[in-house]
Design a protein around this motif. Sequence first.
Motif, PDB file in Angstrom:
ATOM      1  N   GLU A   9       0.914  -1.217   0.145  1.00 50.24           N
ATOM      2  CA  GLU A   9      -0.135  -0.043  -0.054  1.00 50.24           C
ATOM      3  C   GLU A   9       0.823   1.302   0.192  1.00 50.24           C
ATOM      4  O   GLU A   9       0.637   2.053  -0.767  1.00 50.24           O
ATOM      5  N   CYS A  10       1.941   1.118   0.842  1.00 51.96           N
ATOM      6  CA  CYS A  10       2.870   2.419   0.807  1.00 51.96           C
ATOM      7  C   CYS A  10       3.436   2.468  -0.609  1.00 51.96           C
ATOM      8  O   CYS A  10       3.906   3.435  -0.941  1.00 51.96           O
ATOM      9  N   GLU A  11       4.096   1.528  -1.132  1.00 46.26           N
ATOM     10  CA  GLU A  11       4.587   1.585  -2.272  1.00 46.26           C
ATOM     11  C   GLU A  11       3.791   2.142  -3.479  1.00 46.26           C
ATOM     12  O   GLU A  11       4.280   2.875  -4.292  1.00 46.26           O
ATOM     13  N   GLU A  12       2.366   1.726  -3.353  1.00 41.65           N
ATOM     14  CA  GLU A  12       1.541   2.368  -4.582  1.00 41.65           C
ATOM     15  C   GLU A  12       1.262   3.804  -4.355  1.00 41.65           C
ATOM     16  O   GLU A  12       1.256   4.521  -5.161  1.00 41.65           O
ATOM     17  N   LEU A  13       1.059   4.076  -2.928  1.00 38.18           N
ATOM     18  CA  LEU A  13       0.958   5.566  -2.547  1.00 38.18           C
ATOM     19  C   LEU A  13       2.298   6.309  -2.861  1.00 38.18           C
ATOM     20  O   LEU A  13       1.780   7.485  -3.616  1.00 38.18           O
ATOM     21  N   LYS A  18       5.512  10.194  -5.769  1.00 39.92           N
ATOM     22  CA  LYS A  18       6.913  10.646  -5.562  1.00 39.92           C
ATOM     23  C   LYS A  18       7.448  11.696  -6.666  1.00 39.92           C
ATOM     24  O   LYS A  18       8.250  12.538  -6.150  1.00 39.92           O
ATOM     25  N   TYR A  19       6.826  11.711  -7.794  1.00 40.88           N
ATOM     26  CA  TYR A  19       7.267  13.171  -8.763  1.00 40.88           C
ATOM     27  C   TYR A  19       6.683  14.320  -8.138  1.00 40.88           C
ATOM     28  O   TYR A  19       7.397  15.406  -8.324  1.00 40.88           O
ATOM     29  N   TYR A  20       5.469  14.209  -7.567  1.00 39.34           N
ATOM     30  CA  TYR A  20       5.001  15.205  -6.942  1.00 39.34           C
ATOM     31  C   TYR A  20       5.625  15.828  -5.713  1.00 39.34           C
ATOM     32  O   TYR A  20       6.085  17.040  -5.712  1.00 39.34           O
ATOM     33  N   VAL A  21       6.256  14.925  -4.917  1.00 36.37           N
ATOM     34  CA  VAL A  21       7.098  15.389  -3.807  1.00 36.37           C
ATOM     35  C   VAL A  21       8.459  15.800  -4.301  1.00 36.37           C
ATOM     36  O   VAL A  21       8.607  16.883  -3.712  1.00 36.37           O
ATOM     37  N   MET A 133      -4.881   6.850   1.140  1.00 37.47           N
ATOM     38  CA  MET A 133      -4.851   5.513   0.865  1.00 37.47           C
ATOM     39  C   MET A 133      -5.811   4.824   2.020  1.00 37.47           C
ATOM     40  O   MET A 133      -5.328   3.805   2.678  1.00 37.47           O
ATOM     41  N   ALA A 134      -6.706   5.254   2.568  1.00 33.27           N
ATOM     42  CA  ALA A 134      -7.373   4.954   3.808  1.00 33.27           C
ATOM     43  C   ALA A 134      -8.399   3.893   3.521  1.00 33.27           C
ATOM     44  O   ALA A 134      -9.100   3.616   2.353  1.00 33.27           O
TER      45      ALA A 134
END
Length: 134
Positions: A9-13, A18-21, A133-134
Amino acid sequence: MRQKDIRRECEELWAKNKYYVLSKSQKAYLEIREYLKEKELDVLYLNEKIQEARDMKESKKDFRNAILHIWGYFKKKASTIEKQALFNILNEYMEGKNNQDVVIEYINTLLKRYPNEYLEKSILLTGEKYETMA
């Protein structure tokens, strides 16, 4: 929830964000990348870190860096003219003659021509509002 599921779930999020961050802060990007190497992960913590990056002011240098990372997906496929167009638009952005939307719009033009499933989910390019991703 099992740690394996939490990690997925963390990897999907992260894949979506990641590019936004990176476009907001390379420092925040590197911190999150380090965090994702931990044995135990927490989706809420990751969400918090992404939200912190979202609240940061625009950084031309970091935005440019993120776009150059994304360009890596196209550089072998795109024509010289397409490359020149992107770099012209990016330079105009750096000089304050246009905004991030103009750059992202052009990247999306390339994405239509050269589809990439991974990039198509990137919220930097989709303009999707923050999604937890809740």
